[in-house]
Design an enzyme around this catalytic site. Structure first.
Site, PDB file in Angstrom:
ATOM      1  N   HIS A  19       0.799  -1.213   0.000  1.00 46.22           N
ATOM      2  CA  HIS A  19       0.000   0.000   0.000  1.00 46.22           C
ATOM      3  C   HIS A  19       0.832   1.263   0.000  1.00 46.22           C
ATOM      4  O   HIS A  19       0.538   2.224  -0.706  1.00 46.22           O
ATOM      5  CB  HIS A  19      -0.941  -0.016   1.194  1.00 46.22           C
ATOM      6  CG  HIS A  19      -2.327   0.028   0.736  1.00 46.22           C
ATOM      7  ND1 HIS A  19      -3.258   0.868   1.227  1.00 46.22           N
ATOM      8  CD2 HIS A  19      -2.920  -0.666  -0.270  1.00 46.22           C
ATOM      9  CE1 HIS A  19      -4.377   0.697   0.579  1.00 46.22           C
ATOM     10  NE2 HIS A  19      -4.203  -0.237  -0.327  1.00 46.22           N
ATOM     11  N   ARG A  25      -9.650   4.243  -3.639  1.00 44.30           N
ATOM     12  CA  ARG A  25      -9.458   3.244  -2.569  1.00 44.30           C
ATOM     13  C   ARG A  25     -10.022   3.803  -1.271  1.00 44.30           C
ATOM     14  O   ARG A  25      -9.337   4.523  -0.554  1.00 44.30           O
ATOM     15  CB  ARG A  25      -7.972   2.929  -2.411  1.00 44.30           C
ATOM     16  CG  ARG A  25      -7.357   2.169  -3.573  1.00 44.30           C
ATOM     17  CD  ARG A  25      -5.908   1.785  -3.274  1.00 44.30           C
ATOM     18  NE  ARG A  25      -5.418   0.780  -4.192  1.00 44.30           N
ATOM     19  CZ  ARG A  25      -4.738   1.043  -5.310  1.00 44.30           C
ATOM     20  NH1 ARG A  25      -4.473   2.287  -5.642  1.00 44.30           N
ATOM     21  NH2 ARG A  25      -4.314   0.062  -6.085  1.00 44.30           N
ATOM     22  N   ARG A  85     -14.539   2.150  -4.598  1.00 40.71           N
ATOM     23  CA  ARG A  85     -14.507   0.722  -4.255  1.00 40.71           C
ATOM     24  C   ARG A  85     -14.979   0.549  -2.826  1.00 40.71           C
ATOM     25  O   ARG A  85     -14.589   1.325  -1.945  1.00 40.71           O
ATOM     26  CB  ARG A  85     -13.078   0.209  -4.412  1.00 40.71           C
ATOM     27  CG  ARG A  85     -12.919  -1.212  -3.942  1.00 40.71           C
ATOM     28  CD  ARG A  85     -11.595  -1.776  -4.346  1.00 40.71           C
ATOM     29  NE  ARG A  85     -10.510  -1.247  -3.524  1.00 40.71           N
ATOM     30  CZ  ARG A  85      -9.235  -1.539  -3.732  1.00 40.71           C
ATOM     31  NH1 ARG A  85      -8.887  -2.306  -4.748  1.00 40.71           N
ATOM     32  NH2 ARG A  85      -8.302  -1.054  -2.960  1.00 40.71           N
ATOM     33  N   GLU A 138     -10.057 -10.086  -9.605  1.00 45.33           N
ATOM     34  CA  GLU A 138      -8.758 -10.139  -8.934  1.00 45.33           C
ATOM     35  C   GLU A 138      -8.363 -11.564  -8.578  1.00 45.33           C
ATOM     36  O   GLU A 138      -7.253 -11.816  -8.121  1.00 45.33           O
ATOM     37  CB  GLU A 138      -8.808  -9.332  -7.629  1.00 45.33           C
ATOM     38  CG  GLU A 138      -9.281  -7.917  -7.798  1.00 45.33           C
ATOM     39  CD  GLU A 138      -9.107  -7.101  -6.524  1.00 45.33           C
ATOM     40  OE1 GLU A 138      -8.057  -6.460  -6.389  1.00 45.33           O
ATOM     41  OE2 GLU A 138     -10.019  -7.120  -5.679  1.00 45.33           O
ATOM     42  N   ASN A 192      -2.956  -6.227  -9.806  1.00 46.51           N
ATOM     43  CA  ASN A 192      -2.005  -6.470  -8.703  1.00 46.51           C
ATOM     44  C   ASN A 192      -2.348  -7.783  -8.000  1.00 46.51           C
ATOM     45  O   ASN A 192      -1.490  -8.643  -7.792  1.00 46.51           O
ATOM     46  CB  ASN A 192      -2.050  -5.338  -7.668  1.00 46.51           C
ATOM     47  CG  ASN A 192      -1.841  -3.991  -8.297  1.00 46.51           C
ATOM     48  OD1 ASN A 192      -1.270  -3.894  -9.384  1.00 46.51           O
ATOM     49  ND2 ASN A 192      -2.304  -2.939  -7.645  1.00 46.51           N
ATOM     50  N   ASP A 193      -3.625  -7.907  -7.638  1.00 52.84           N
ATOM     51  CA  ASP A 193      -4.031  -9.143  -6.969  1.00 52.84           C
ATOM     52  C   ASP A 193      -4.153 -10.297  -7.953  1.00 52.84           C
ATOM     53  O   ASP A 193      -3.804 -11.424  -7.633  1.00 52.84           O
ATOM     54  CB  ASP A 193      -5.356  -8.937  -6.221  1.00 52.84           C
ATOM     55  CG  ASP A 193      -5.112  -8.353  -4.845  1.00 52.84           C
ATOM     56  OD1 ASP A 193      -4.192  -8.830  -4.161  1.00 52.84           O
ATOM     57  OD2 ASP A 193      -5.821  -7.403  -4.464  1.00 52.84           O
ATOM     58  N   ARG A 204       2.403 -10.725  -3.244  1.00 50.62           N
ATOM     59  CA  ARG A 204       2.815  -9.438  -3.824  1.00 50.62           C
ATOM     60  C   ARG A 204       3.682  -8.614  -2.878  1.00 50.62           C
ATOM     61  O   ARG A 204       4.277  -7.622  -3.286  1.00 50.62           O
ATOM     62  CB  ARG A 204       1.569  -8.639  -4.259  1.00 50.62           C
ATOM     63  CG  ARG A 204       0.639  -8.295  -3.130  1.00 50.62           C
ATOM     64  CD  ARG A 204      -0.705  -7.790  -3.646  1.00 50.62           C
ATOM     65  NE  ARG A 204      -0.789  -6.333  -3.643  1.00 50.62           N
ATOM     66  CZ  ARG A 204      -1.898  -5.655  -3.915  1.00 50.62           C
ATOM     67  NH1 ARG A 204      -3.020  -6.280  -4.238  1.00 50.62           N
ATOM     68  NH2 ARG A 204      -1.921  -4.361  -3.880  1.00 50.62           N
ATOM     69  N   CYS A 238      -7.435  -1.494 -13.489  1.00 54.26           N
ATOM     70  CA  CYS A 238      -7.027  -0.469 -12.528  1.00 54.26           C
ATOM     71  C   CYS A 238      -5.832  -0.907 -11.685  1.00 54.26           C
ATOM     72  O   CYS A 238      -5.467  -0.250 -10.730  1.00 54.26           O
ATOM     73  CB  CYS A 238      -8.200  -0.079 -11.633  1.00 54.26           C
ATOM     74  SG  CYS A 238      -8.791  -1.435 -10.630  1.00 54.26           S
TER      75      CYS A 238
HETATM   76  C1  PEP Z   1      -5.390  -4.674  -7.587  1.00 55.66           C
HETATM   77  O1  PEP Z   1      -5.394  -5.651  -6.853  1.00 55.66           O
HETATM   78  O2  PEP Z   1      -4.889  -4.654  -8.718  1.00 55.66           O
HETATM   79  C2  PEP Z   1      -6.003  -3.412  -7.133  1.00 55.66           C
HETATM   80  C3  PEP Z   1      -6.178  -2.415  -7.961  1.00 55.66           C
HETATM   81  O3  PEP Z   1      -6.347  -3.331  -5.819  1.00 55.66           O
HETATM   82  P1  PEP Z   1      -5.307  -3.120  -4.624  1.00 55.66           P
HETATM   83  O4  PEP Z   1      -3.961  -2.863  -5.193  1.00 55.66           O
HETATM   84  O5  PEP Z   1      -5.802  -1.977  -3.812  1.00 55.66           O
HETATM   85  O6  PEP Z   1      -5.402  -4.427  -3.890  1.00 55.66           O
HETATM   86 MG    MG Z   2      -6.709  -5.652  -5.099  1.00 56.05          MG
END
Ligand code: PEP
Ligand code: MG
Length: 755
Positions: A363, A470, A506, A604, A627-628, A638, A675
């Protein structure tokens, strides 16, 4: 065996430098194995020679003198094979080479194991005996285990020495590089400021002070404060505890005496160390001594000393809080950077961030990208506690940190900083032009936000909407759940700032690596646990309050979109939609007329990829959280720097998943956005556009670069590129093919700059 191992590792860990660490190793291993010789040879990367660095049993004069090429003798043989060599009669082995200086001809049997850290052979650990015999299996496994544990300790000791400009061979060291993972793009040159978690002794850095008397005074008054606390606590508890339990306080008070711990700390302060550093050194030495004792009662005392140390430290830190002065070019360094820490430094002084833990998708890295601060994460080998005040270079493009920069390296990086600045200024004029490819394809570019600070930056850079707000960010910087009214006010600011552009909010996405101090979730496997929609469906009161706040905030603006994170089943969407409809009718019942906003699902989780067709039928849009999705498809945490080089959004499996989602959206006639951070990587954005993505949402820093690149290319070129890379079976190959093709088109200016 485990106890012996643990004890040795602990003792080695607290050694003040590499040489002391190696001396402890050879001494303790020889004792534990009952051998006549134990030696450590380290590989000098400069000369590619193994140097005898410490020995018990061989001629001590040979230390630092005897060395051999990396393919020479039995030591070179162990290193080259990268596995143990166990010989009954060493001299009979064809690789044996005799070094007169060591006096090792007396020893027949030989067991050597390589010391390997992160795939790098660092040296060889050897035991020898006069008697001709094969070392047995348990001895071999002891030495292998020892070596595996020591590799990290040696690497750390080596790194600690080198940050002050001296290698273990005594040579001057420049440009010491620590590998980590990219956190936020860009490069920074500045001065390290090490931030400590409150009262964590382990994290106290070394700091040299001139005003020794002031430190002595600070230490004495902290001791006095703790002494007073002890008296008070003892008095308070005297009715509840038995006298022998109260004696614990006497032990504490005795330890605080000048004659005991106090005096030792004062001696270190007089040597020029600040009070916190002196306290850490003395307390750690005591803890180690106690922890090594076999008697459980005495071992227990280690925790008393630790506790006492923390109490004194808390007072020292409190007294110090006000005094922190940040240099003009501050590089914040911490074991685990938190979003709150970013707020501690005046904005204009913060040029870079380094976190020992975490990775590019943590984060704090996401926030740093939003704020445009070059950041490096997962610098696991960084001896950060010793780095306060040092000049550092942070390379957020490659995930590297340098200390002791040479004039050439500094010049090189200054040049990159200058080029970056020019590039950003050059791209400013793109703010008001639309993102259209050379063949007329329109690609809307949105931003990801969380902080209000993101808003101005995003609009400055020509964002066409918010693809991911977020909402957990405002939750994370509070010390309790924000009320419906407070949330409504926060959301209203976002919606108003972007109006009439759409803002995709979200629902609260906590769990995994996103913790709320006031709602702790403790799990062994948090990324596979209670996170995202799972938490909010289990707590409909949280979900309903949040949704109502969003709906009310949108009154008269009508630019709200709602998005659901971490969906792995259709019934989660059903439940969430049910709650959203309920919140909507509650808001309407309160007399507020707001339209029902579009609702989307985040993809995700692999399960959601395979059910993309079903999911898209239920909502208005899909948004891919790469990302997830990358983390779950590749089974790569990650946030774990050890596996960071396996985390690759251009992995063929990720690309196939994206194509599957795009197909589902196209067939349903509904929009797909991306995203995750992948959307903000200019080269990856080309592929996403070619797949048929309708919106790309990214951090504000990268938006102008993505816009520039997409405006230079045609959709048909992008599709041809996608066709070219989709057949490749390796993520590195995908990346290099993609970059090469873009370079060949003359578009290299926005690709990550090379070292
Ligand atoms: C993701 O997982 O790609 C995402 C945009 O959410 P976060 O990075 O906040 O988990
Ligand atoms: Mg995510």
């Amino acid at each position: 065996m485990l106890n012996t191992l643990r004890r040795i590792v602990q003792e080695v860990n607290s050694a003040k430098d590499l040489i002391t660490a190696l001396d402890i190793i050879v001494q303790r291993v020889r004792e534990a194995m009952g051998t006549e010789v134990c030696s450590v040879y380290l590989l000098d990367p400069g000369s590619s020679r193994y140097v005898l660095m410490a020995t018990q049993g061989l001629n001590k004069d040979a230390v630092g003198v005897v060395s051999m090429a990396n393919n020479e003798g039995l030591i070179g043989y162990v290193g080259a094979r990268e596995e143990p060599v166990n010989l009954e009669d060493a001299a009979a082995h064809p690789k044996f080479r005799y070094f007169a200086e060591t006096g090792e001809e007396r020893f027949a049997s030989f067991l050597g194991v390589p010391i390997i850290h992160h795939r790098r052979v660092m040296g060889v650990l050897v035991v020898q005996q006069k008697e001709r015999r094969q070392f047995d299996e348990s001895e071999e496994s002891f030495l292998v285990t020892m070596s595996a544990q020591l590799a990290g300790v040696i690497a750390h000791a080596e790194a600690t020495g080198s940050i002050h400009g001296l290698g273990w061979a005594g040579e001057a060291i420049q440009d010491t590089r620590f590998d980590a993972v990219p956190g936020a793009p860009g490069v920074a040159i500045g001065q390290a400021v090490v931030i400590l978690p409150p009262a964590d002794l382990k994290a106290v850095p070394d700091k040299h002070v001139k005003d020794i008397e002031a430190e002595v005074l600070r230490f004495r008054s902290a001791i006095e404060a703790v002494r007073q606390d002890m008296h008070d606590m003892s008095a308070k508890l005297s009715t509840q505890l038995r006298p022998e339990e109260l004696a614990l306080f006497d032990v504490y008070l005795m330890m605080l005496d000048d004659a005991a711990l106090g005096n030792e700390v004062l001696a270190v302060i007089r040597g020029g160390q600040w009070a916190q550093g002196a306290l850490r050194e003395v307390v750690n030495a005591h803890i180690n001594r106690f922890e090594m004792m076999d008697d459980p009662y005495l071992r227990e005392r280690a925790s008393d000393v630790k506790d006492l140390g923390r109490r004194i430290l808390a007072y020292l830190q409190e007294a110090n809080k006000e005094e922190r002065v940040f240099p003009d070019q501050t590089i914040l360094v911490s074991e685990e950077l938190s979003p709150v820490m970013l707020g501690e430094v005046p904005k204009e002084k913060l040029v870079g961030l380094v976190s020992v833990l975490g990775s590019g998708s943590s984060h704090v890295a996401i926030l740093a990208r939003a704020m445009g601060i070059p950041t490096v994460m997962g610098a696991v080998d960084l001896p950060y506690t010793r780095m306060d005040g040092l000049e550092l270079i942070v390379d957020g493009n490659h995930g590297e940190v340098y200390s002791n920069p040479s004039p050439e390296l500094r010049r090189h990086y200054l040049e990159i900083v200058r080029e970056e600045l020019e590039l950003v200024q050059g791209l400013e004029k793109l703010r008001d032009v639309r993102c259209v490819t050379t063949d007329g394809h329109r690609m809307p570019l949105f931003v990801n936000t969380g902080l209000l600070a993101d808003v101005a930056r995003s609009l400055d850079r020509g964002a066409e909407g918010v693809g991911l707000y977020r909402t957990e960010v405002p939750f994370m910087i509070q010390d309790r759940f924000p009320s419906e009214k407070e949330q409504q006010a926060t959301y209203r600011e976002q919606l108003e700032a972007f109006h009439p552009l759409p803002v995709t909010m979200r629902s609260l996405d906590i769990g995994g690596d996103k913790a709320l101090t006031y709602f702790p979730i403790r799990e062994d496997n948090p990324f596979l646990g209670w996170r995202g929609i799972r938490v909010t469906l289990d707590h409909p009161e949280i979900f309903l309050v949040q949704t109502r706040a969003m709906l009310k905030a949108s009154k008269g603006l009508n630019n709200l979109r709602i998005m659901l994170p971490m969906i792995s089943s259709v019934y989660e969407v059903e439940e969430a939609l049910h709650l959203i409809h309920r919140a909507h009718s509650e808001v309407c019942d309160e007399g507020m007329e707001v339209p029902m906003p579009p609702v989307g699902v985040m993809i995700e989780v692999p399960a959601a990829v395979y059910q993309a067709r079903e999911l898209v039928q239920m909502v208005d849009f899909l948004s891919v959280g790469t990302n997830d999705l990358t983390q779950y498809l590749l089974a790569v945490d990650r946030n774990n720097p050890r596996v960071a080089d396996l985390y690759h959004s251009l992995h063929p499996a990720v690309l196939q998943a994206l194509i599957k989602i795009a197909t589902a959206c196209r067939e349903a006639g509904k929009p797909m956005s991306v995203c995750g951070e992948m959307a903000g990587d200019p080269a990856s954005a080309v592929l996403l556009m070619a797949m048929g993505c309708d919106v790309l949402s990214m951090n504000a820093t990268n938006l102008p670069k993505v816009k520039w690149l997409l405006r230079q290319i045609s959709l048909s070129d992008a599709k041809a590129l996608l066709d070219e890379v989709i057949g490749l079976d390796n993520p590195h190959l995908v990346q290099s093919t993609l970059h090469l093709a873009l370079r060949n088109m003359g578009l290299e200016k926005v690709l990550r700059q090379g070292r």
